[in-house]
Design a protein around this motif. Sequence first.
Motif, PDB file in Angstrom:
ATOM      1  N   VAL A 181       0.809  -1.189  -0.003  1.00 47.88           N
ATOM      2  CA  VAL A 181      -0.037   0.067   0.000  1.00 47.88           C
ATOM      3  C   VAL A 181       0.925   1.353  -0.049  1.00 47.88           C
ATOM      4  N   VAL A 182       1.992   1.276   0.698  1.00 41.88           N
ATOM      5  CA  VAL A 182       2.648   2.484   1.034  1.00 41.88           C
ATOM      6  C   VAL A 182       3.607   2.862  -0.358  1.00 41.88           C
ATOM      7  N   LEU A 183       4.610   1.659  -0.696  1.00 41.05           N
ATOM      8  CA  LEU A 183       5.657   1.834  -1.540  1.00 41.05           C
ATOM      9  C   LEU A 183       4.925   2.172  -2.974  1.00 41.05           C
ATOM     10  N   PRO A 184       5.603   2.732  -3.970  1.00 39.29           N
ATOM     11  CA  PRO A 184       5.306   3.283  -5.138  1.00 39.29           C
ATOM     12  C   PRO A 184       5.318   2.417  -6.516  1.00 39.29           C
ATOM     13  N   MET A 185       5.967   1.252  -6.154  1.00 37.35           N
ATOM     14  CA  MET A 185       6.201   0.344  -7.490  1.00 37.35           C
ATOM     15  C   MET A 185       5.014  -0.293  -8.005  1.00 37.35           C
ATOM     16  N   GLY A 186       4.144  -0.914  -6.783  1.00 39.22           N
ATOM     17  CA  GLY A 186       2.879  -1.344  -7.016  1.00 39.22           C
ATOM     18  C   GLY A 186       1.909  -0.568  -7.860  1.00 39.22           C
ATOM     19  N   TYR A 187       1.928   0.623  -7.587  1.00 39.91           N
ATOM     20  CA  TYR A 187       0.957   1.521  -8.367  1.00 39.91           C
ATOM     21  C   TYR A 187       1.619   1.692  -9.850  1.00 39.91           C
ATOM     22  N   ALA A 188       2.832   1.732  -9.764  1.00 40.61           N
ATOM     23  CA  ALA A 188       3.488   1.773 -11.596  1.00 40.61           C
ATOM     24  C   ALA A 188       3.003   0.680 -12.202  1.00 40.61           C
ATOM     25  N   ILE A 189       3.203  -0.529 -11.392  1.00 36.01           N
ATOM     26  CA  ILE A 189       2.794  -1.791 -12.167  1.00 36.01           C
ATOM     27  C   ILE A 189       1.566  -1.712 -12.516  1.00 36.01           C
ATOM     28  N   ASP A 190       0.449  -1.295 -11.634  1.00 38.52           N
ATOM     29  CA  ASP A 190      -0.959  -1.371 -11.760  1.00 38.52           C
ATOM     30  C   ASP A 190      -1.442  -0.431 -13.061  1.00 38.52           C
ATOM     31  N   ILE A 212      -6.501   4.229 -12.411  1.00 41.84           N
ATOM     32  CA  ILE A 212      -5.284   4.855 -12.931  1.00 41.84           C
ATOM     33  C   ILE A 212      -4.895   6.184 -12.598  1.00 41.84           C
ATOM     34  N   LEU A 213      -6.276   6.912 -12.178  1.00 39.84           N
ATOM     35  CA  LEU A 213      -5.760   8.124 -11.739  1.00 39.84           C
ATOM     36  C   LEU A 213      -5.470   8.132 -10.242  1.00 39.84           C
ATOM     37  N   GLY A 214      -5.751   6.940  -9.597  1.00 40.13           N
ATOM     38  CA  GLY A 214      -5.210   6.919  -8.270  1.00 40.13           C
ATOM     39  C   GLY A 214      -3.614   6.627  -8.317  1.00 40.13           C
ATOM     40  N   ASP A 215      -3.564   5.766  -9.337  1.00 43.45           N
ATOM     41  CA  ASP A 215      -2.025   5.426  -9.332  1.00 43.45           C
ATOM     42  C   ASP A 215      -1.216   6.543  -9.991  1.00 43.45           C
ATOM     43  N   ILE A 216      -1.810   7.558 -10.780  1.00 43.20           N
ATOM     44  CA  ILE A 216      -1.057   8.801 -11.090  1.00 43.20           C
ATOM     45  C   ILE A 216      -0.876   9.865  -9.597  1.00 43.20           C
ATOM     46  N   GLY A 217      -2.054   9.925  -8.975  1.00 45.24           N
ATOM     47  CA  GLY A 217      -2.107  10.438  -7.745  1.00 45.24           C
ATOM     48  C   GLY A 217      -0.841  10.102  -6.915  1.00 45.24           C
ATOM     49  N   VAL A 218      -0.878   8.681  -6.534  1.00 47.22           N
ATOM     50  CA  VAL A 218       0.373   8.121  -5.596  1.00 47.22           C
ATOM     51  C   VAL A 218       1.540   8.685  -6.061  1.00 47.22           C
ATOM     52  N   LEU A 219       1.717   8.580  -7.572  1.00 51.06           N
ATOM     53  CA  LEU A 219       3.187   8.555  -8.149  1.00 51.06           C
ATOM     54  C   LEU A 219       3.590  10.265  -7.989  1.00 51.06           C
TER      55      LEU A 219
END
Length: 631
Positions: free
Chosen positions: A569-578, A592-599
Motif C-alpha cells: 500500500v505504501v511503496l510506489p512500484m505497485g502503483y506503477a505496475i498497476d 489509474i488516476l489513483g496510481d497517477i496521484g500516488v506517483l
Amino acid sequence: MNAFRIARNELRRLSTGTLPKLALVALVLVPLLYASFYLYANYDPYGRLDKLPAAVFTSDAGAKDASGQQRNVGREVTDELVKSGTFQWHEVSEQEARDGVRNDKYSFAIGIPSGFSQALLSVGNFQPQQATITLTTNDANNYLSGTIAKQVAEQVRKTIAEKVGSEAADRFLVGFSTIYGKIQEASTGAAQLADGAGQLKSGQQQLADGAAKLADGSSTLATGLNTLKTATADLPSQTQKLASGASQVAAGDQKVADAASIAATASSDIQGRLDSYRSQLQSDLRAAGVPETQVQEILAKADQLRSPVDQANSKIQQANGDLAKLADGARQVSDGAAKLAAASPQLASGIAQASDGANQLRDGAAQLSDGEKTAVNGTNQLADGSVKLRDGLAAGLKQIPNPDDPTRSATANTIADPVAVNANGEASAGTYGAGLAPFFISLATWIGAFVLFLILRPLSTRALTAGAAPFRVAVGGWLSSALLGIAQVIVLFGAVTWLVGIHIAHPLEAIGFAVLVSLTFTSVVHALNAFFGAVGKFLGLVLLVLQLVSAGGTFPWQTIPDALYPLHVVLPMGYAIDGFRHLFYSGATVQILGDIGVLLAYLAGGILVSTLAARKRRVWTVSALKPELSL
C-alpha cells in the motif's frame, strides 16, 4: 543560479571526454539491457514447450469393454500424446523413463500401468476401480518443469475421464432407450390390461347380479322342496294303503265283471232262443194255414213283445263290456298303485335328498353371492389399479429419455464434460512476456534511476557554495537524472515494442505514464542520495528489495503474506505496475488516476526531501567535509 543551469552543468560534467560519454550512454541503456533481454527471453515460453523433452511409457495389457470389444486405452493415450507435439515426447520403457528423469535427459515422464484399461473399463461391469497414471518429476532439473508436468498429467487425466465418461454415458443413454422400448411395451400391455379389467369389471358385476338371483331362487327352491318333503313324508304308507285298496277294488271289479259276463252270456242265449222261437212260430203259423198277413201281424206283435228283451240284452252286453273294461282298469290301477307304493319310499327319499341339496345350494348360493360382492370390489380395485398403471406408465414413458443417435452422442459428451469455460477476458496480455512487462519495466525504471546516481551528484556543491536557494539546488540536482531517466524509458519502450514485439494497447498514454514513473523514481532515489549521502544508495537497494516482494509483479499481491500488505500500500512500484497493466492491456480507467496521484505525491515528496537536504547542506560540518563512508 537557477535549477536548469544547475542541471546543465551536471550533464556537461558528464559529457566531457570519451569515457564519461560512454558512461552516460551506458546509464541510459541499463534499463534496456535489464528489461528487454529478460522479456525477450521469456516472451512466449509456452509456445516452445515442444522443445522440452518428455518421456511416456505404457504397460497396459488392455481389457474388454461392456460390449465385449477389446480395448487398450493406455496404447490409445500414448499414441495421442506422441502425435500431439505439445512436448518433445519420447516413448521409452519404464526404466528408461525413470533413469532419464533422474539424469536430466527428460524433464518429466508419464506412465500408464498394466491394469489401466481394466480399471478404467470396470465401471461398465459394476466393479469400479480407479485407474491411475504415474507422473515422474525431478525438481532438481527444473521446478517449473514439474509444475508444467502436473498440469499436463491433470489434462491427460481429464481428457481420459471425458472420453471414458462419454462412452459410459452413451451406453447409459442406450440403456435408457432400451428401457423406453420395454416400458412402451409395458404401457401398451397396461392399456390392454385396463381394457380387459374394465370388461372383467362389467362381467363380474353381471356375475354378481346372477349370483344374487341364484341365491334368491335357490332359497325359494329350498323352501318349496322343504314343503314338498314335509308333505310327502307319509307318502309311502299312504300309497301302500292305496295299493291295497286298489287291489281290493280290482278283485271286486273282476267279480262283477265275471258276473256280468255270465249275465251277458245268458242274455245272448235267451236272445238266440227267442230267434229260434220266432222262426218256429212263423213255421207253425204257416203250417196251420194262417194267412201270411196275419202271420206277419202276429210276428210283429211278437217282435213288439221281444223289443224290451232286445233292449235289455243290448244294455247287458254293453254293461258287460264296460265292466270288463272297469275290471281291466281296476287291475291296471291296482298294478300302478302297487308300483307307486313300491316307488314312493325312494321318491320320498329323493325328495328329502333334493330338499337337503336345495338347502345346501341355498347356502352355497348365498356364499357365492357374498363372494361375488367381494370379487366385485376386488375387480373394481383391479380396474382402478390397471387404469392407474396405464396412466402411470404412459406418464413415466414421457419422462424416460429416448434420444436419437446425434442427440444421445451430444448428451453423452455433455454428461462427461458438463461444464465449459467461456473465457470472456476484459483484457488479455497475449503472451507470458507481455504479462511480465509491467513488472519488469517498472523494475528496470527503478534500477535505471538507481544507477544514474552512481555517477551523478545529487546536489551541486558549486550551487550550494554560491548560496543558491535550496529548492533550486534540489530541483537542479534532480532534473539531470530526470532527463536521463526519460531517455531511458523512451529507449526501453522502443526496444520492448519494436524488437521484443510486445503489443501495447495505448502506446502514447503508456509512454507518458512511463515518463511519470521515471520522474517519480528518480525523485525518490535522488532524495535518498541527497538526504542520506552514501547510505542513501543502500536505502535505494533496500527499497528495491521491499518493492520486489510486495508489488505483486508476478503473483497477485493479495497472495503475499499479510505482514507485507502495508508495504504494498505504501511503496510506489505497485502503483506503477498497476498503471502499466491498465494501459498495456485495456486502457485508462478511473483506477489509474489513483496510481497517477500516488506517483505525483511521491514525486513531490522526493523533491521536498531533496530541498530539505539542500537546506541542510548549506551548513558545512566536519562529517560533510570528510564523511566516514564514501562511494
